[in-house]
Design a protein around this motif. Structure first.
Motif, PDB file in Angstrom:
ATOM      1  N   ASP A 129       0.837  -1.189   0.000  1.00 35.49           N
ATOM      2  CA  ASP A 129       0.000   0.000   0.000  1.00 35.49           C
ATOM      3  C   ASP A 129       0.877   1.246   0.000  1.00 35.49           C
ATOM      4  O   ASP A 129       2.108   1.163  -0.083  1.00 35.49           O
TER       5      ASP A 129
ATOM      6  N   SER B 241       0.095  -5.524   1.187  1.00 32.75           N
ATOM      7  CA  SER B 241      -1.352  -5.397   1.035  1.00 32.75           C
ATOM      8  C   SER B 241      -1.766  -5.829  -0.371  1.00 32.75           C
ATOM      9  O   SER B 241      -1.033  -5.612  -1.338  1.00 32.75           O
TER      10      SER B 241
ATOM     11  N   GLN C  68      -4.635  -4.669  -1.500  1.00 33.49           N
ATOM     12  CA  GLN C  68      -5.607  -3.642  -1.860  1.00 33.49           C
ATOM     13  C   GLN C  68      -5.363  -3.054  -3.246  1.00 33.49           C
ATOM     14  O   GLN C  68      -6.320  -2.846  -4.012  1.00 33.49           O
TER      15      GLN C  68
ATOM     16  N   ARG D  92      -6.691  -5.506  -5.717  1.00 29.07           N
ATOM     17  CA  ARG D  92      -8.155  -5.574  -5.661  1.00 29.07           C
ATOM     18  C   ARG D  92      -8.776  -4.359  -6.329  1.00 29.07           C
ATOM     19  O   ARG D  92      -9.849  -4.440  -6.929  1.00 29.07           O
TER      20      ARG D  92
END
Length: 300
Positions: free
Chosen positions: A55, A61, A63, A66
């Motif tokens: 991140d 991460s 994220q 995603r």
């Protein structure tokens, strides 16, 4: 020279040493290319993959990865895939016709040479120069646009916006068609004359020979080259950016926004978008590699 036992080396031993020396020289010749590919391809790919797993604070991460499945970014991927598919299909078919004409036409030879030279140059032309050329030719006040408007009163810029999907398609075809022609010509020249002669001897018409012999043999090469055209269009950035001013909803432009945006910069998410692009292009290249092996088997 004597070997360890005091005897002169045999002819077989000298041959093995010569082969080993040749292989070593070959590997040394490959070393600069390997270093170049490592520095400018392998390391950047690995670096982007590593950044996509972190991140903005640097913590591990998923994220960023995603995030690329959000509707607005999936839409950019879909638009880029559509543009790449359309230009690959149209450029592939038109480029195939051009390559066939260059390989089979005997007169005039000077025209074939000029077209081949132009194809080699045009296949590598892109970016801002190509965008400027089309704006000067077919833009709102382009030379062709003004000429048609003065003669017929029709403004072609209202029907074909260069920053739209079909406008970008027309511009991309400028380098997709000659690229297809240059890449598919070796496969066409590799067709054996005996195949058509055998078909004719068995009573096949030229059309039957084309449909049942020529096209099936060339099909893997044609599809493989179209996959390369797809990857070429999918990764294009400068041409679309220059034509649209960065407003085109394409994934390459989206990556540029997150890496060098004036409003916000998110290099980790930009790296995740790049990983998605690499995955799609990698699938295209794997499929092309499989088809290339099949083509080589047919043309041996």
């Amino acid at each position: 020279m004597m070997n360890a036992t005091g005897d002169a080396p045999s002819k077989r031993q000298r041959t093995k040493r010569g082969v080993s020396r040749t292989k070593l020289i070959g590997w040394l010749g490959l070393l600069p290319f390997a270093v170049f590919m490592t520095l400018f391809l392998v390391i950047p790919v690995l670096f982007n993959f590593w950044r996509s797993l972190h991140d903005s604070s640097g913590a591990w991460s998923l994220q960023p990865l995603r995030g690329i499945f959000a509707p607005e970014y999936l839409n950019a991927y879909v638009n880029t895939i559509k543009l790449s598919l359309v230009t690959a299909l149209l450029g592939g078919l038109l480029g195939l016709l051009l390559a066939w004409a260059l390989c089979t036409a005997t007169k005039p030879r000077w025209l074939a040479k000029i077209m081949l030279s132009f194809s080699a140059v045009a296949s590598q032309l892109g970016g801002v120069p190509l965008a400027f050329a089309f704006i000067a030719l077919m833009g709102t006040e382009g030379v062709l646009t003004v000429a048609i408007r003065n003669v017929s009163g029709v403004d072609i810029s209202k029907f074909l916006d260069l920053s739209s999907f079909w406008g970008l398609t027309v511009v991309y075809l400028y380098f997709q068609i000659p690229l297809m022609a240059v890449l598919i010509m070796p496969s066409i020249l590799g067709l054996k004359k005996e195949w058509s002669e055998s078909s004719a001897a068995l009573g096949a018409s030229p059309l039957q020979t084309l449909m049942r012999v020529t096209i099936p043999v060339l099909a893997p090469a044609i599809i493989g080259t179209m996959l390369l055209l797809f990857a070429n269009a999918f990764a294009a950035y400068a041409t679309a950016y220059a034509l649209s001013g960065g407003s085109a909803n394409l994934i390459a432009i989206m990556v540029g926004v997150f890496l060098t945006g004036n409003v916000f910069v998110d290099e980790n998410f930009g790296a995740a978008l790049i990983v998605g692009m690499i995955a799609i292009i990698l699938v295209a290249f794997i499929m092309r590699s499989v088809l290339e092996r099949r083509t080589a088997k047919w043309l041996q």
